[in-house]
Design an enzyme around this catalytic site. Sequence first.
Site, PDB file in Angstrom:
ATOM      1  N   LYS A  38      37.110  36.918  53.142  1.00  0.00           N
ATOM      2  CA  LYS A  38      37.382  38.355  53.334  1.00  0.00           C
ATOM      3  C   LYS A  38      36.485  39.197  52.422  1.00  0.00           C
ATOM      4  O   LYS A  38      35.899  38.661  51.459  1.00  0.00           O
ATOM      5  CB  LYS A  38      38.862  38.638  53.030  1.00  0.00           C
ATOM      6  N   ARG A 136      55.012  41.336  49.281  1.00  0.00           N
ATOM      7  CA  ARG A 136      53.879  42.104  49.760  1.00  0.00           C
ATOM      8  C   ARG A 136      53.914  42.108  51.290  1.00  0.00           C
ATOM      9  O   ARG A 136      54.124  43.138  51.899  1.00  0.00           O
ATOM     10  CB  ARG A 136      52.590  41.484  49.213  1.00  0.00           C
ATOM     11  N   TYR A 264      24.104  62.494  32.530  1.00  0.00           N
ATOM     12  CA  TYR A 264      24.944  63.603  32.998  1.00  0.00           C
ATOM     13  C   TYR A 264      26.019  63.978  31.993  1.00  0.00           C
ATOM     14  O   TYR A 264      26.559  63.106  31.294  1.00  0.00           O
ATOM     15  CB  TYR A 264      25.642  63.227  34.308  1.00  0.00           C
ATOM     16  N   MET A 313      25.185  57.806  40.060  1.00  0.00           N
ATOM     17  CA  MET A 313      25.369  57.187  41.372  1.00  0.00           C
ATOM     18  C   MET A 313      24.360  56.057  41.607  1.00  0.00           C
ATOM     19  O   MET A 313      24.697  55.001  42.120  1.00  0.00           O
ATOM     20  CB  MET A 313      25.229  58.234  42.486  1.00  0.00           C
TER      21      MET A 313
HETATM   22  C1  LIG Z   1      42.874  36.451  49.224  1.00  0.00           C
HETATM   23  C2  LIG Z   1      43.897  35.428  49.626  1.00  0.00           C
HETATM   24  C3  LIG Z   1      43.720  34.066  49.308  1.00  0.00           C
HETATM   25  C4  LIG Z   1      42.628  33.566  48.387  1.00  0.00           C
HETATM   26  O1  LIG Z   1      43.034  33.721  47.048  1.00  0.00           O
HETATM   27  P1  LIG Z   1      42.091  33.270  45.817  1.00  0.00           P
HETATM   28  O2  LIG Z   1      42.915  33.563  44.603  1.00  0.00           O
HETATM   29  O3  LIG Z   1      40.879  34.102  45.891  1.00  0.00           O
HETATM   30  O4  LIG Z   1      41.811  31.814  46.016  1.00  0.00           O
HETATM   31  C5  LIG Z   1      44.627  33.151  49.832  1.00  0.00           C
HETATM   32  N1  LIG Z   1      45.652  33.561  50.616  1.00  0.00           N
HETATM   33  C6  LIG Z   1      45.877  34.856  50.901  1.00  0.00           C
HETATM   34  C7  LIG Z   1      47.053  35.234  51.736  1.00  0.00           C
HETATM   35  C8  LIG Z   1      45.021  35.834  50.419  1.00  0.00           C
HETATM   36  O5  LIG Z   1      45.254  37.128  50.688  1.00  0.00           O
END
Ligand SMILES: *Cc1c(COP(=O)(O)O)cnc(C)c1O
Length: 368
Positions: A38, A136, A264, A313
């Site tokens: 991701k 979550r 800046y 930036m």
């Molecule tokens: C991002 C994520 C992972 C990976 O976690 P890491 O700590 O980066 O290995 C695994 N499962 C879910 C549901 C996640 O959101």
Amino acid sequence: MPKAQETVLEIDLIALKHNFEYLKSKLQNNTKFLAVVKAFGYGSDACEIASYLQTLGADYFAVAYINEGVALRKSGITKPILVLHPQAVNLKTLITYSLEPSLYNAKILKEFISIASVEKQKDYPIHIKFNTGLNRLGFWENDVDHIVSEINKTDAVKVTSIFSHLAASEDLNEKEFTLGQIKNFNTISKNLIDKLTYRPMLHMCNTSGILNYPEAHFDMVRGGIGLYGFGNSDKENKNLIPIATLKTIISQIHNIEKGESVGYNRAFKSNSFLKTATLPIGHADGIGRQYGNGKGFVTINGQKAPIVGNVCMDMIMVNITNIECKEGDEAIIFGQDNTAEQLAKTTNTISYELITFVSQRVKRLFLK
Ligand SMILES: *Cc1c(COP(=O)(O)O)cnc(C)c1O
């Protein structure tokens, strides 16, 4: 490694292979490996990372959102892709690209079954996510009967896996809590499996879960940060190699006299002579303003050069008063020696945040 001539993020695929093999060495032979790619492969490049891991034998991939999965399919990824957090608006696209949804509440379950039916799907693979303490995303234990009744009404979907996510797998002070989550997951998944006519896969572990909780590997693990070279502990960091090196070059050197300011808002005012180097990397590239004013640093010819004044930036200025260097020399923001984790710590954040912040403006280079 080639010397930087502009700001680049170098991705070391040999290091990726090492990390993948190290994490795999912690698993039983029949445990599957899902690679989490991701957020552009944690800020690197999801398509390159996934393609390489596919050739190395990763069994599954995961992304957070549907459009990330579409990009992987378009780049030729053929292995199953789990979408961890799909939204109802794109579910038809998800089916078009053979992506597999995580379904986490009654609403998205109902919406997905309805779309899969309209699209005349049969046994479309779905993944049922349970909340066991992270609070979550995920169904609750007492949703099992509802899930079963919805699934039994249709042949459009089939549960490929049941999964949950650990809240504190990296923190051994929370071991009791984590073992409670694992116990909870065992109970819930058994309850659901008892009511199905087949047995889906089970999975629960992220990177720290893989390293710390072998009893929770089940049928598959979901490795993310470990692939990119971070183990969330000094001990495990030694076994992994950061795959990404963010580097740039010195555009210009300035001599700053006592009483002058830099950058800046005149945020830095010198009370003695200093030399600064201006680097072509700023907050639009992923170096947040919180790294300014002496908090963050880069490495030039092996020495630390702290950021002077505010982060702009497109640029930062760093203090090179005591460093032998010239215009055109390389500056390393983070890499295998000065890691993203160390730099992240200077602003009380974590490697995950710093590496995923590297913006799409920064060119990616792959070392094979
Ligand atoms: C991002 C994520 C992972 C990976 O976690 P890491 O700590 O980066 O290995 C695994 N499962 C879910 C549901 C996640 O959101």
